[in-house]
Design a protein around this motif. Structure first.
Motif, mmCIF file in Angstrom:
data_model
loop_
_atom_site.group_PDB
_atom_site.id
_atom_site.type_symbol
_atom_site.label_atom_id
_atom_site.label_comp_id
_atom_site.label_asym_id
_atom_site.label_seq_id
_atom_site.Cartn_x
_atom_site.Cartn_y
_atom_site.Cartn_z
ATOM 1 N N LEU A 1 0.821 -1.218 0.000
ATOM 2 C CA LEU A 1 0.000 0.000 0.000
ATOM 3 C C LEU A 1 0.851 1.262 0.000
ATOM 4 O O LEU A 1 0.536 2.243 -0.692
ATOM 5 C CB LEU A 1 -0.938 -0.017 1.212
ATOM 6 N N ARG A 2 1.930 1.244 0.764
ATOM 7 C CA ARG A 2 2.802 2.424 0.817
ATOM 8 C C ARG A 2 3.432 2.684 -0.543
ATOM 9 O O ARG A 2 3.475 3.826 -1.024
ATOM 10 C CB ARG A 2 3.885 2.214 1.877
ATOM 11 N N GLU A 3 3.921 1.640 -1.183
ATOM 12 C CA GLU A 3 4.536 1.791 -2.503
ATOM 13 C C GLU A 3 3.500 2.238 -3.535
ATOM 14 O O GLU A 3 3.794 3.073 -4.396
ATOM 15 C CB GLU A 3 5.171 0.468 -2.930
ATOM 16 N N ALA A 4 2.292 1.683 -3.454
ATOM 17 C CA ALA A 4 1.237 2.068 -4.386
ATOM 18 C C ALA A 4 0.905 3.554 -4.253
ATOM 19 O O ALA A 4 0.707 4.254 -5.257
ATOM 20 C CB ALA A 4 -0.018 1.222 -4.152
ATOM 21 N N PHE A 5 0.860 4.039 -3.008
ATOM 22 C CA PHE A 5 0.601 5.466 -2.781
ATOM 23 C C PHE A 5 1.746 6.320 -3.346
ATOM 24 O O PHE A 5 1.505 7.356 -3.995
ATOM 25 C CB PHE A 5 0.445 5.728 -1.285
ATOM 26 N N GLN A 6 2.985 5.897 -3.112
ATOM 27 C CA GLN A 6 4.135 6.641 -3.631
ATOM 28 C C GLN A 6 4.138 6.658 -5.156
ATOM 29 O O GLN A 6 4.410 7.697 -5.769
ATOM 30 C CB GLN A 6 5.427 6.011 -3.112
ATOM 31 N N LEU A 7 3.851 5.518 -5.781
ATOM 32 C CA LEU A 7 3.801 5.445 -7.242
ATOM 33 C C LEU A 7 2.728 6.376 -7.801
ATOM 34 O O LEU A 7 2.958 7.087 -8.790
ATOM 35 C CB LEU A 7 3.523 4.003 -7.688
ATOM 36 N N THR A 8 1.577 6.392 -7.162
ATOM 37 C CA THR A 8 0.453 7.206 -7.643
ATOM 38 C C THR A 8 0.749 8.689 -7.523
ATOM 39 O O THR A 8 0.503 9.459 -8.466
ATOM 40 C CB THR A 8 -0.829 6.854 -6.869
ATOM 41 N N THR A 9 1.273 9.109 -6.371
ATOM 42 C CA THR A 9 1.539 10.536 -6.173
ATOM 43 C C THR A 9 2.672 11.023 -7.074
ATOM 44 O O THR A 9 2.603 12.133 -7.621
ATOM 45 C CB THR A 9 1.887 10.822 -4.702
ATOM 46 N N THR A 10 3.693 10.207 -7.256
ATOM 47 C CA THR A 10 4.803 10.599 -8.143
ATOM 48 C C THR A 10 4.323 10.704 -9.585
ATOM 49 O O THR A 10 4.676 11.647 -10.305
ATOM 50 C CB THR A 10 5.960 9.586 -8.042
ATOM 51 N N PHE A 11 3.499 9.749 -10.009
ATOM 52 C CA PHE A 11 2.952 9.798 -11.366
ATOM 53 C C PHE A 11 2.083 11.043 -11.541
ATOM 54 O O PHE A 11 2.141 11.713 -12.577
ATOM 55 C CB PHE A 11 2.136 8.532 -11.638
ATOM 56 N N ALA A 12 1.277 11.377 -10.526
ATOM 57 C CA ALA A 12 0.416 12.560 -10.602
ATOM 58 C C ALA A 12 1.243 13.833 -10.736
ATOM 59 O O ALA A 12 0.898 14.742 -11.512
ATOM 60 C CB ALA A 12 -0.488 12.628 -9.368
ATOM 61 N N LEU A 13 2.348 13.928 -9.988
ATOM 62 C CA LEU A 13 3.220 15.097 -10.107
ATOM 63 C C LEU A 13 3.833 15.185 -11.501
ATOM 64 O O LEU A 13 3.947 16.276 -12.074
ATOM 65 C CB LEU A 13 4.329 15.031 -9.048
ATOM 66 N N ALA A 14 4.230 14.040 -12.048
ATOM 67 C CA ALA A 14 4.803 14.029 -13.397
ATOM 68 C C ALA A 14 3.769 14.478 -14.422
ATOM 69 O O ALA A 14 4.076 15.273 -15.328
ATOM 70 C CB ALA A 14 5.322 12.634 -13.741
ATOM 71 N N VAL A 15 2.534 13.995 -14.299
ATOM 72 C CA VAL A 15 1.461 14.389 -15.215
ATOM 73 C C VAL A 15 1.237 15.893 -15.150
ATOM 74 O O VAL A 15 1.100 16.571 -16.182
ATOM 75 C CB VAL A 15 0.152 13.636 -14.877
ATOM 76 N N PHE A 16 1.190 16.434 -13.940
ATOM 77 C CA PHE A 16 0.982 17.873 -13.765
ATOM 78 C C PHE A 16 2.111 18.670 -14.424
ATOM 79 O O PHE A 16 1.850 19.655 -15.133
ATOM 80 C CB PHE A 16 0.915 18.199 -12.273
ATOM 81 N N ALA A 17 3.349 18.254 -14.224
ATOM 82 C CA ALA A 17 4.480 18.970 -14.809
ATOM 83 C C ALA A 17 4.467 18.893 -16.329
ATOM 84 O O ALA A 17 4.836 19.863 -17.018
ATOM 85 C CB ALA A 17 5.795 18.423 -14.257
ATOM 86 N N TRP A 18 4.050 17.757 -16.885
ATOM 87 C CA TRP A 18 4.034 17.607 -18.349
ATOM 88 C C TRP A 18 3.075 18.576 -19.022
ATOM 89 O O TRP A 18 3.217 18.876 -20.219
ATOM 90 C CB TRP A 18 3.670 16.174 -18.743
ATOM 91 N N ILE A 19 2.105 19.090 -18.293
ATOM 92 C CA ILE A 19 1.193 20.087 -18.875
ATOM 93 C C ILE A 19 1.990 21.291 -19.365
ATOM 94 O O ILE A 19 1.753 21.803 -20.466
ATOM 95 C CB ILE A 19 0.123 20.519 -17.848
ATOM 96 N N PHE A 20 2.953 21.745 -18.573
ATOM 97 C CA PHE A 20 3.769 22.895 -18.968
ATOM 98 C C PHE A 20 4.685 22.537 -20.139
ATOM 99 O O PHE A 20 4.958 23.368 -21.003
ATOM 100 C CB PHE A 20 4.592 23.387 -17.780
#
Length: 478
Positions: free
Chosen positions: A368-387
């Protein structure tokens, strides 16, 4: 000449045949043949820029010899400045001239004046950022006495212009590639098979994943003012997979092509979307560029030896420079700065080296901890790719404001279910192969041969089904 083209499908087998069956008895002839093939490959884009590539090569070849021969530190530094200065001048002119002119004009206008200026219709030489960095690393390594120069002009020119890596990397080092050029290569069947599998996976990434994601990402980003928040989120996710499939797909084809010719290029991607924090993401994304900036910019600036202030300053510098390397637009600078902010907590708390192993190593599922870390890191990457994808900062901020609206909780207007299924299939294969150099390296080794071949034919079939017009790779513009 595109990797995902019928032209390359004819070009590469011809080079492979000449290389292993006609010229194999002479290393010198092999290297000359590869050099001619590389210049032909590059000339297919625009023959005029062959001369720029040749000049840059000759400049660094000569500068390296002069730096090595001189016993005077002042003379050595002068030759280093000449090489770096001229290389960056060419790069700056072709890539950034109009950006600086227009940015200066905007500054003057903000002061109430009306500037008169002229931009130029400059064609960006394809691959200039990559082969410039090849040459610079060579000169830096000679200046720092890490290596000695090669006096064989053919070998050095091939190092700079080797066609699999010429236009979009990986950014090679002389310490890694030159020794392979200088010694005889032996054909190994298992290496050739490995190269073909990596090329197949790269073509799947590009044609099936990236190009299909590009269609919807472009539709959404180009009409973002008309889209719901949920659809805008979908557009950002599609671009996230587009740029990964496109660039890592190119790298896979490059590494596979080189391996078929007996060369091992630097690994450029290591499953970055399976990262647990942004620091790990940047150890896995465009590895050859990240390590280049680390070795030739971050460490010379002092690295992390001077306390938190120096670590923070140097981290921002390399991320801003990395953003600017990608293109002449404020969006890339902002994207670089945003990633620096994302990584800053781990830099300050010195946790940026916490996740250096493979996530869920030896296990099928993350906890669960790794799944949360993977999800949040992916979300940050998605947000940055917008720029990274947006046409301007205004476009990026409007896009983000459109996401955070009431329509975020509506059903997206675009629902490409087949693409969702293809992405899911792609990510499952990537996840299962994440402990290897690329997803298919050991995929299905315990399965019967017939099953593996059926899987390969499925990939080939999907490639032919979705192959349409030849789409350029995103990183050709950099």
């Amino acid at each position: 000449m595109l990797f995902n083209s019928f032209t390359y499908a004819l070009f590469f087998p011809l080079i492979f045949f000449l290389y292993w069956f006609v010229t194999k008895k002479s290393l010198k002839v092999q290297n000359i043949m590869l050099l001619l093939a590389s210049y032909f490959f590059y000339g297919c884009w625009d023959w005029r820029f062959v001369f720029l590539l040749a000049f840059s090569t000759a400049l660094d070849y000569g500068s390296g010899i002069m730096i090595h021969r001189s016993e005077s530190n002042a003379v050595r530094k002068a030759w280093l400045i000449i090489s770096v200065g001229l290389n960056l001048s060419f790069l700056g002119f072709f890539k950034y001239y109009n950006f600086f002119i227009e940015s200066f004009a905007d500054l003057v206008r903000s002061m109430g004046m009306s500037p008169h200026y002229a931009t130029l219709n400059i064609i960006l030489p394809i691959g200039i950022s990559f082969y410039t960095f090849h040459g610079l690393s060579y000169v830096f390594d000679i200046y720092n006495r890490r290596i000695q120069p090669t006096y064989n002009l053919v070998n050095y020119t091939l190092f700079v212009s080797f066609f699999p890596l010429l236009v979009a990397g990986p950014i090679e080092r002389a310490t890694h590639l030159l020794p392979q050029i200088e010694k005889p290569r032996v054909f190994r069947y298992e290496k050739a098979v490995d190269g073909l599998k990596q090329m197949l996976w790269g073509l799947f990434k590009k044609i099936v994943i990236a190009d299909n994601c590009a269609y919807f990402a472009n539709e959404i980003f180009n009409n973002s003012g008309e889209q719901s928040g949920s659809t805008l989120v979908l557009g950002a996710i599609f671009f996230t997979f587009q740029i990964y499939g496109d660039f890592s797909g190119y790298s896979d084809i490059a590494l596979g092509s080189a391996r078929l010719l007996g060369f091992e290029l630097l690994k450029n991607f290591n499953f970055p979307y399976f990262s647990r924090d942004i620091a790990e993401f940047w150890r896995r994304w465009h590895i050859s560029l990240s390590t280049w900036f680390k070795d030739y910019l971050y460490i010379p600036l002092g690295g992390s030896k001077g306390g938190n202030w120096m670590r923070i300053r140097n981290t921002f510098i390399i991320f801003l420079v990395s953003g600017f390397w990608h293109g002449a637009n404020w969006t890339f600078l902002f994207w670089g700065g945003l990633n620096a902010l994302f990584i800053m907590p781990s830099i300050i708390m010195k946790t940026n080296r916490n996740n250096i192993d493979i996530v869920a190593q030896g296990r099928l599922f993350p906890n669960l901890r790794e799944a949360f870390q993977l999800t949040t890191t992916f979300a940050l990457a998605v947000f940055a790719w917008i720029f990274f994808r947006a046409e301007s900062l205004t476009h990026a901020f409007d896009y983000i404001s459109g996401i955070f609206s009431a329509s975020l909780f509506t059903v997206p207007t675009i629902k490409p279910y087949l693409l969702f299924a293809l992405i899911a299939f792609f990510m499952v294969i990537e996840w299962l192969g994440r402990e290897n150099n690329y997803a298919l390296e050991r995929f299905g080794v315990k399965l019967p041969g017939a099953v593996r071949w059926a899987f390969y034919f499925v990939l080939i079939g999907l490639i032919f089904i979705f192959f349409g017009s030849e789409q350029e790779f995103i990183y050709f513009q950099f």
